[in-house]
Design a protein around this motif. Structure first.
Motif, PDB file in Angstrom:
ATOM      1  N   ASN A  96      15.711   7.123   9.296  1.00 46.57           N
ATOM      2  CA  ASN A  96      14.673   6.646   9.786  1.00 46.57           C
ATOM      3  C   ASN A  96      13.313   7.135   9.370  1.00 46.57           C
ATOM      4  N   ILE A  97      12.889   7.251   8.116  1.00 50.19           N
ATOM      5  CA  ILE A  97      11.673   7.825   7.686  1.00 50.19           C
ATOM      6  C   ILE A  97      10.665   6.655   7.671  1.00 50.19           C
ATOM      7  N   ASN A  98       9.582   7.025   8.550  1.00 45.76           N
ATOM      8  CA  ASN A  98       8.945   5.739   8.872  1.00 45.76           C
ATOM      9  C   ASN A  98       7.355   5.537   8.018  1.00 45.76           C
ATOM     10  N   GLU A  99       7.148   6.070   6.823  1.00 45.56           N
ATOM     11  CA  GLU A  99       6.011   5.705   6.144  1.00 45.56           C
ATOM     12  C   GLU A  99       6.384   5.328   4.794  1.00 45.56           C
ATOM     13  N   TYR A 100       5.808   4.402   4.420  1.00 46.82           N
ATOM     14  CA  TYR A 100       6.142   3.505   3.106  1.00 46.82           C
ATOM     15  C   TYR A 100       4.633   3.327   2.224  1.00 46.82           C
ATOM     16  N   LEU A 101       4.904   3.479   1.067  1.00 45.85           N
ATOM     17  CA  LEU A 101       3.886   3.674   0.135  1.00 45.85           C
ATOM     18  C   LEU A 101       3.503   2.061  -0.263  1.00 45.85           C
ATOM     19  N   LEU A 102       2.363   1.874   0.084  1.00 46.46           N
ATOM     20  CA  LEU A 102       1.908   0.238  -0.524  1.00 46.46           C
ATOM     21  C   LEU A 102       1.480   0.169  -1.809  1.00 46.46           C
ATOM     22  N   CYS A 103       0.514   0.993  -2.162  1.00 42.25           N
ATOM     23  CA  CYS A 103      -0.183   1.093  -3.374  1.00 42.25           C
ATOM     24  C   CYS A 103      -0.673   2.467  -4.066  1.00 42.25           C
ATOM     25  N   HIS A 104      -0.820   2.762  -5.177  1.00 42.73           N
ATOM     26  CA  HIS A 104      -1.362   3.991  -5.612  1.00 42.73           C
ATOM     27  C   HIS A 104      -2.154   3.683  -7.089  1.00 42.73           C
ATOM     28  N   SER A 105      -3.563   4.395  -6.793  1.00 43.26           N
ATOM     29  CA  SER A 105      -4.565   3.985  -7.860  1.00 43.26           C
ATOM     30  C   SER A 105      -4.856   5.095  -8.304  1.00 43.26           C
ATOM     31  N   LYS A 106      -5.433   5.150  -9.756  1.00 42.31           N
ATOM     32  CA  LYS A 106      -5.776   6.237 -10.390  1.00 42.31           C
ATOM     33  C   LYS A 106      -7.331   5.703 -11.165  1.00 42.31           C
ATOM     34  N   ASP A 107      -8.444   6.293 -10.685  1.00 42.98           N
ATOM     35  CA  ASP A 107      -9.582   5.945 -11.259  1.00 42.98           C
ATOM     36  C   ASP A 107      -9.896   4.583 -10.969  1.00 42.98           C
ATOM     37  N   SER A 108      -9.548   4.284  -9.901  1.00 45.50           N
ATOM     38  CA  SER A 108      -9.777   2.713  -9.209  1.00 45.50           C
ATOM     39  C   SER A 108      -9.105   1.551 -10.067  1.00 45.50           C
ATOM     40  N   VAL A 109      -7.954   2.115 -10.658  1.00 44.48           N
ATOM     41  CA  VAL A 109      -7.124   1.187 -11.415  1.00 44.48           C
ATOM     42  C   VAL A 109      -5.735   1.209 -10.697  1.00 44.48           C
ATOM     43  N   ASN A 110      -5.195   0.176 -10.030  1.00 48.72           N
ATOM     44  CA  ASN A 110      -3.950   0.244  -9.425  1.00 48.72           C
ATOM     45  C   ASN A 110      -2.652   0.554 -10.308  1.00 48.72           C
TER      46      ASN A 110
ATOM     47  N   TYR B  80       0.572   1.285  -9.041  1.00 49.33           N
ATOM     48  CA  TYR B  80       1.739   0.872  -8.258  1.00 49.33           C
ATOM     49  C   TYR B  80       1.391  -0.034  -7.035  1.00 49.33           C
ATOM     50  N   ALA B  81       2.503  -0.797  -6.991  1.00 46.34           N
ATOM     51  CA  ALA B  81       2.293  -1.663  -5.927  1.00 46.34           C
ATOM     52  C   ALA B  81       3.566  -2.097  -5.283  1.00 46.34           C
ATOM     53  N   GLU B  82       3.913  -1.873  -4.020  1.00 42.31           N
ATOM     54  CA  GLU B  82       5.170  -2.179  -3.438  1.00 42.31           C
ATOM     55  C   GLU B  82       5.400  -3.811  -3.656  1.00 42.31           C
ATOM     56  N   THR B  83       6.675  -4.305  -3.471  1.00 35.56           N
ATOM     57  CA  THR B  83       6.997  -5.763  -3.204  1.00 35.56           C
ATOM     58  C   THR B  83       7.187  -6.237  -1.918  1.00 35.56           C
ATOM     59  N   TYR B  84       7.664  -5.444  -0.819  1.00 35.00           N
ATOM     60  CA  TYR B  84       7.801  -6.117   0.263  1.00 35.00           C
ATOM     61  C   TYR B  84       6.667  -6.940   1.020  1.00 35.00           C
ATOM     62  N   PHE B  85       5.608  -6.305   0.740  1.00 33.10           N
ATOM     63  CA  PHE B  85       4.351  -7.298   1.394  1.00 33.10           C
ATOM     64  C   PHE B  85       3.546  -7.780   0.310  1.00 33.10           C
ATOM     65  N   ASN B  86       4.362  -8.110  -0.815  1.00 32.60           N
ATOM     66  CA  ASN B  86       3.495  -8.952  -2.034  1.00 32.60           C
ATOM     67  C   ASN B  86       2.545  -8.184  -2.323  1.00 32.60           C
ATOM     68  N   GLY B  87       2.577  -6.755  -2.542  1.00 32.10           N
ATOM     69  CA  GLY B  87       1.593  -5.920  -3.317  1.00 32.10           C
ATOM     70  C   GLY B  87       0.272  -5.894  -2.178  1.00 32.10           C
ATOM     71  N   ALA B  88       0.297  -5.985  -1.281  1.00 30.45           N
ATOM     72  CA  ALA B  88      -0.890  -5.704  -0.210  1.00 30.45           C
ATOM     73  C   ALA B  88      -1.164  -4.389  -0.227  1.00 30.45           C
ATOM     74  N   CYS B  89      -2.440  -3.879  -0.634  1.00 26.16           N
ATOM     75  CA  CYS B  89      -2.731  -2.502  -0.369  1.00 26.16           C
ATOM     76  C   CYS B  89      -3.340  -2.136   1.056  1.00 26.16           C
ATOM     77  N   GLN B  90      -4.057  -3.080   1.926  1.00 21.08           N
ATOM     78  CA  GLN B  90      -4.486  -2.942   2.996  1.00 21.08           C
ATOM     79  C   GLN B  90      -3.805  -3.973   3.987  1.00 21.08           C
ATOM     80  N   LEU B  91      -3.283  -3.196   5.024  1.00 19.29           N
ATOM     81  CA  LEU B  91      -2.153  -4.139   5.666  1.00 19.29           C
ATOM     82  C   LEU B  91      -2.291  -3.530   7.227  1.00 19.29           C
ATOM     83  N   CYS B  92      -2.424  -4.415   8.159  1.00 17.85           N
ATOM     84  CA  CYS B  92      -2.240  -4.343   9.539  1.00 17.85           C
ATOM     85  C   CYS B  92      -1.747  -5.208  10.100  1.00 17.85           C
ATOM     86  N   MET B  93      -0.497  -5.206  11.216  1.00 19.27           N
ATOM     87  CA  MET B  93       0.096  -6.211  11.541  1.00 19.27           C
ATOM     88  C   MET B  93       0.538  -6.000  12.981  1.00 19.27           C
TER      89      MET B  93
END
Length: 291
Positions: free
Chosen positions: A178-192, A194-207
């Motif tokens: 039941n771990i309740n944190e999930y990585l959406l994106c990771h950027s280095k020097d403003s270049v993405n 890593y992007a997850e796939t469940y939310f189709n690569g959304a980096c900013q998400l509120c639902m």
């Protein structure tokens, strides 16, 4: 004094770069991780962490990651790394004032990673898979990210990024499922990078609200090579749809029934989502990796 401390930090960083065996989770200038956290299942939102400073606790220096944007992200977190061994530690300043190992790329299949649900209660998470994507090592452990019963994903340590549950998942949940944190994106020097796939690569998400998976099914092996097995308890016919990281449909198979085996020969290596839709409209979705 500040100049002396800064010089020491730069010297240590320089020595690590020369000796490192794994790509660092940090970049030369700016690093950012966007993480979604569920505080309640009728509302969840992302927050972003950026490296802003270095902080000394006892005799150990940590990078300070401040957060901005999103709800439920009020406090900074503190992280240090040994890129030679592929290990990252998280210092829980807010509650236990203790350090926890949060990533270990040196582990192999069958090795044990210790997860703490509290400072005094620990669980053994077994490494079940080690694989590489684009030359970067991934170590998957037997611990489950669970966002409101909808986002189910195992924790994976990713070289050059961190973990799919962020850095502060230690000491955050009652057990390994039941771990309740999930990585959406990771950027280095403003270049993405890593992007997850469940939310189709959304980096900013509120639902507001999440539709839970409406039935259970299994896919294996995961990661898969050329074949993917589907095990489904439902008796009615169903349709299968596969999506890539951009949300594009890459495979469909309709009017199936019972357990099935899908051919993945035409797919490139990477992460995918598999969605199953029953005749009555019920849907469930899972993530898998194609090697």
């Amino acid at each position: 004094m500040k100049k002396i401390i800064l010089s020491m930090l730069l010297l240590v960083a320089g020595n690590q770069i020369k000796a490192q065996s794994y790509e660092s989770v940090f970049s030369d200038t700016t690093s950012q991780w966007n993480i979604v956290r569920a505080a309640a299942c009728d509302l969840f939102c992302y927050g972003d962490y950026k490296v802003t400073d270095t902080v000394l606790f006892d005799t150990t220096y940590y990078f300070k990651l401040n957060t901005s944007g999103g709800m439920f992200f009020d406090n900074p977190i503190y992280v240090r790394e040994d890129s030679t061994s592929g290990k990252v530690w998280y210092y829980d300043y807010q509650f236990s004032q203790a350090e926890y190992l949060t990533m270990d790329l040196s582990l192999g299949v069958g090795d044990t990673f210790v997860y703490y649900s509290s400072p005094t209660i620990a669980y053994d998470a077994i490494v079940d898979t080690v694989y590489y994507v684009n030359g970067k090592k991934h170590v998957q452990i037997g611990a489950l990210i669970n966002i409101c019963g909808t986002v189910f994903d195992t924790i994976v340590f990713i070289e050059g990024t961190g973990t799919t549950a962020g850095f502060a998942f230690q000491n955050s949940s009652s057990d390994l499922s039941n771990i309740n944190e999930y990585l959406l994106c990771h950027s280095k020097d403003s270049v993405n990078v890593y992007a997850e796939t469940y939310f189709n690569g959304a980096c900013q998400l509120c639902m507001l609200g999440l539709q839970e998976n409406q039935f259970e099914f299994e896919v294996f092996p995961n990661p898969a090579n050329d074949l993917l097995n589907i095990k489904l308890s439902a008796q009615e016919q169903y349709d299968v749809e596969l999506f890539d990281v951009s949300g594009k449909t890459v495979l469909t198979n309709n009017n199936l029934s019972g357990n099935q085996i899908l051919s993945l020969n035409e797919l490139k290596s990477g992460s995918y989502l598999i969605q199953i839709t029953l005749q009555n409209g019920s849907k469930s979705i899972k993530k898998f990796v194609k090697q």
